[in-house]
Design a protein around this motif. Structure first.
Motif, mmCIF file in Angstrom:
data_model
loop_
_atom_site.group_PDB
_atom_site.id
_atom_site.type_symbol
_atom_site.label_atom_id
_atom_site.label_comp_id
_atom_site.label_asym_id
_atom_site.label_seq_id
_atom_site.Cartn_x
_atom_site.Cartn_y
_atom_site.Cartn_z
ATOM 1 N N ARG A 26 8.274 6.535 5.066
ATOM 2 C CA ARG A 26 8.415 4.771 5.338
ATOM 3 C C ARG A 26 10.154 4.261 5.192
ATOM 4 N NH1 ARG A 26 5.351 7.268 7.627
ATOM 5 N NH2 ARG A 26 2.711 6.147 8.157
ATOM 6 N N GLY A 27 11.026 4.532 4.937
ATOM 7 C CA GLY A 27 11.793 4.257 4.366
ATOM 8 C C GLY A 27 13.229 4.395 2.777
ATOM 9 N N MET A 28 14.729 3.913 3.298
ATOM 10 C CA MET A 28 15.167 4.663 1.984
ATOM 11 C C MET A 28 15.724 3.522 1.864
ATOM 12 S SD MET A 28 16.184 8.166 0.558
ATOM 13 C CE MET A 28 15.961 8.942 1.133
ATOM 14 N N GLU A 29 16.229 2.447 0.120
ATOM 15 C CA GLU A 29 17.189 1.719 0.324
ATOM 16 C C GLU A 29 17.845 2.860 -0.879
ATOM 17 O OE1 GLU A 29 14.775 -1.491 -0.921
ATOM 18 O OE2 GLU A 29 14.083 -2.061 1.291
ATOM 19 N N SER A 30 19.011 2.033 -1.660
ATOM 20 C CA SER A 30 19.723 2.817 -2.828
ATOM 21 C C SER A 30 21.089 2.259 -2.497
ATOM 22 C CB SER A 30 20.192 4.295 -2.084
ATOM 23 O OG SER A 30 20.786 5.326 -3.385
ATOM 24 N N ALA A 31 21.483 2.550 -3.950
ATOM 25 C CA ALA A 31 22.612 1.754 -4.594
ATOM 26 C C ALA A 31 23.313 2.435 -5.877
ATOM 27 C CB ALA A 31 22.426 -0.045 -4.827
ATOM 28 N N ARG A 32 24.300 1.913 -6.062
ATOM 29 C CA ARG A 32 25.443 2.897 -7.101
ATOM 30 C C ARG A 32 26.481 1.873 -7.423
ATOM 31 N NH1 ARG A 32 24.407 7.178 -9.874
ATOM 32 N NH2 ARG A 32 23.250 7.824 -7.513
ATOM 33 N N GLY A 33 26.512 1.929 -8.720
ATOM 34 C CA GLY A 33 27.417 0.927 -9.678
ATOM 35 C C GLY A 33 29.158 1.729 -9.695
ATOM 36 N N ALA A 34 29.802 1.060 -10.417
ATOM 37 C CA ALA A 34 31.197 1.844 -10.158
ATOM 38 C C ALA A 34 31.207 2.556 -11.406
ATOM 39 C CB ALA A 34 32.201 0.847 -10.439
ATOM 40 N N ASP A 35 30.023 1.994 -12.407
ATOM 41 C CA ASP A 35 29.651 2.939 -13.772
ATOM 42 C C ASP A 35 28.894 3.909 -13.695
ATOM 43 O OD1 ASP A 35 27.564 1.668 -12.732
ATOM 44 O OD2 ASP A 35 26.952 0.826 -15.090
ATOM 45 N N GLY A 36 28.651 4.710 -12.282
ATOM 46 C CA GLY A 36 28.298 5.772 -12.396
ATOM 47 C C GLY A 36 26.463 5.946 -12.024
ATOM 48 N N ARG A 96 15.790 9.296 -14.248
ATOM 49 C CA ARG A 96 14.496 8.913 -14.162
ATOM 50 C C ARG A 96 13.723 8.476 -13.288
ATOM 51 N NH1 ARG A 96 14.849 4.940 -18.233
ATOM 52 N NH2 ARG A 96 16.038 3.921 -16.586
ATOM 53 N N VAL A 97 13.023 8.951 -12.947
ATOM 54 C CA VAL A 97 11.759 8.778 -12.279
ATOM 55 C C VAL A 97 10.060 7.906 -12.224
ATOM 56 C CG1 VAL A 97 10.041 9.914 -9.493
ATOM 57 C CG2 VAL A 97 12.586 11.000 -11.108
ATOM 58 N N THR A 98 10.136 7.050 -11.567
ATOM 59 C CA THR A 98 9.200 6.117 -11.566
ATOM 60 C C THR A 98 8.255 5.570 -10.703
ATOM 61 O OG1 THR A 98 10.580 4.798 -13.148
ATOM 62 C CG2 THR A 98 8.168 3.725 -12.264
ATOM 63 N N VAL A 99 6.951 6.346 -10.664
ATOM 64 C CA VAL A 99 6.038 6.150 -9.193
ATOM 65 C C VAL A 99 5.439 4.675 -9.122
ATOM 66 C CG1 VAL A 99 4.474 7.730 -7.802
ATOM 67 C CG2 VAL A 99 6.387 8.631 -8.969
ATOM 68 N N ALA A 100 5.210 4.241 -7.854
ATOM 69 C CA ALA A 100 4.543 3.186 -8.032
ATOM 70 C C ALA A 100 3.805 3.034 -6.415
ATOM 71 C CB ALA A 100 5.655 1.807 -7.895
ATOM 72 N N GLY A 137 0.705 -1.164 -0.156
ATOM 73 C CA GLY A 137 -0.045 -0.244 -0.581
ATOM 74 C C GLY A 137 1.032 1.265 0.088
ATOM 75 N N GLN A 138 2.176 0.879 -0.313
ATOM 76 C CA GLN A 138 3.042 2.625 0.256
ATOM 77 C C GLN A 138 2.952 2.861 -1.184
ATOM 78 O OE1 GLN A 138 6.408 1.483 2.191
ATOM 79 N NE2 GLN A 138 5.386 1.561 4.692
ATOM 80 N N THR A 139 3.414 4.191 -1.327
ATOM 81 C CA THR A 139 4.241 4.704 -2.541
ATOM 82 C C THR A 139 5.795 4.685 -2.821
ATOM 83 O OG1 THR A 139 2.111 6.141 -2.443
ATOM 84 C CG2 THR A 139 3.739 6.754 -4.357
ATOM 85 N N ALA A 140 6.075 4.209 -3.724
ATOM 86 C CA ALA A 140 7.798 4.029 -4.129
ATOM 87 C C ALA A 140 7.806 5.110 -4.976
ATOM 88 C CB ALA A 140 8.148 2.597 -4.198
ATOM 89 N N ILE A 141 8.761 5.588 -4.653
ATOM 90 C CA ILE A 141 9.160 7.010 -5.922
ATOM 91 C C ILE A 141 10.710 5.877 -6.048
ATOM 92 C CG2 ILE A 141 9.950 9.037 -5.914
ATOM 93 C CD1 ILE A 141 7.622 8.532 -5.463
ATOM 94 N N VAL A 142 10.595 4.951 -7.828
ATOM 95 C CA VAL A 142 12.451 4.855 -7.723
ATOM 96 C C VAL A 142 13.202 6.114 -8.820
ATOM 97 C CG1 VAL A 142 12.702 3.249 -9.266
ATOM 98 C CG2 VAL A 142 10.651 2.912 -8.342
ATOM 99 N N PHE A 143 14.176 6.067 -8.071
ATOM 100 C CA PHE A 143 14.996 7.011 -8.827
ATOM 101 C C PHE A 143 16.433 6.378 -10.014
ATOM 102 C CE2 PHE A 143 18.272 10.559 -8.068
ATOM 103 C CZ PHE A 143 18.096 11.461 -9.479
ATOM 104 N N THR A 203 17.690 4.056 -6.471
ATOM 105 C CA THR A 203 17.691 5.037 -4.918
ATOM 106 C C THR A 203 15.714 4.765 -5.053
ATOM 107 O OG1 THR A 203 19.504 6.289 -4.974
ATOM 108 C CG2 THR A 203 17.292 6.340 -3.305
ATOM 109 N N VAL A 204 15.217 4.225 -3.987
ATOM 110 C CA VAL A 204 14.192 4.097 -4.200
ATOM 111 C C VAL A 204 13.722 4.515 -2.502
ATOM 112 C CG1 VAL A 204 11.583 2.826 -3.792
ATOM 113 C CG2 VAL A 204 13.732 2.159 -5.166
ATOM 114 N N SER A 205 12.236 5.339 -2.168
ATOM 115 C CA SER A 205 11.893 5.983 -0.981
ATOM 116 C C SER A 205 10.330 5.499 -1.294
ATOM 117 C CB SER A 205 12.265 7.519 -1.014
ATOM 118 O OG SER A 205 11.944 7.894 -2.020
ATOM 119 N N TYR A 206 10.188 5.535 0.452
ATOM 120 C CA TYR A 206 8.988 4.346 0.226
ATOM 121 C C TYR A 206 8.063 5.638 0.692
ATOM 122 C CZ TYR A 206 10.795 0.258 -1.479
ATOM 123 O OH TYR A 206 11.418 -0.903 -1.474
ATOM 124 N N TRP A 207 7.152 5.678 1.306
ATOM 125 C CA TRP A 207 6.209 6.671 1.084
ATOM 126 C C TRP A 207 4.505 6.035 2.041
ATOM 127 C CZ3 TRP A 207 8.245 11.392 2.609
ATOM 128 C CH2 TRP A 207 9.126 11.510 2.407
#
Length: 107
Positions: free
Chosen positions: A43-53, A92-96, A7-13, A57-61
């Motif tokens: 409600r939280g955040m998860e993030s990762a970045r590769g060596a290629d730049g 790019r931002v995706t809202v789900a 039920g949360q809203t996820a913002i995928v950046f 990041t996903v933030s939850y609301w």
């Protein structure tokens, strides 16, 4: 890990970083994460970045309204403009809406 996000809203950046101003970027990223955590509905955040730049990041609301309020926050808006000017080649931002999820932890 393991929080029920149904039920949360996820913002995928998803973004590609420039090689410019790593210190400024890191400082801004920490400040935005701290500021987001203070916002109603965060409600939280998860993030990762590769060596290629390339990073994700996903933030939850709690809901769409709290996610929209975060997007409109003046400090967030100002940092977003700086990001466009110097820290990102693109993003790019995706809202789900989270319908279901699960996790596993090995042991």
């Amino acid at each position: 890990m393991g929080e029920d996000r149904h039920g949360q809203t996820a913002i995928v950046f998803t973004s590609a970083r420039t090689a410019d101003d790593e210190e400024g970027y890191s400082r801004a990223a920490r400040a935005m994460e701290a500021l987001a955590a203070e916002q109603p509905g965060f409600r939280g955040m998860e993030s990762a970045r590769g060596a290629d730049g390339i990073g994700i990041t996903v933030s939850y609301w709690a809901n769409e309204e709290s996610a929209v309020a975060w997007r409109a926050h003046a400090d967030h808006r100002a940092i977003r403009e700086q990001g466009r000017e110097r820290w990102y080649d693109w993003y790019r931002v995706t809202v789900a809406r989270v319908e279901r999820g699960y996790s596993w932890t090995g042991g």
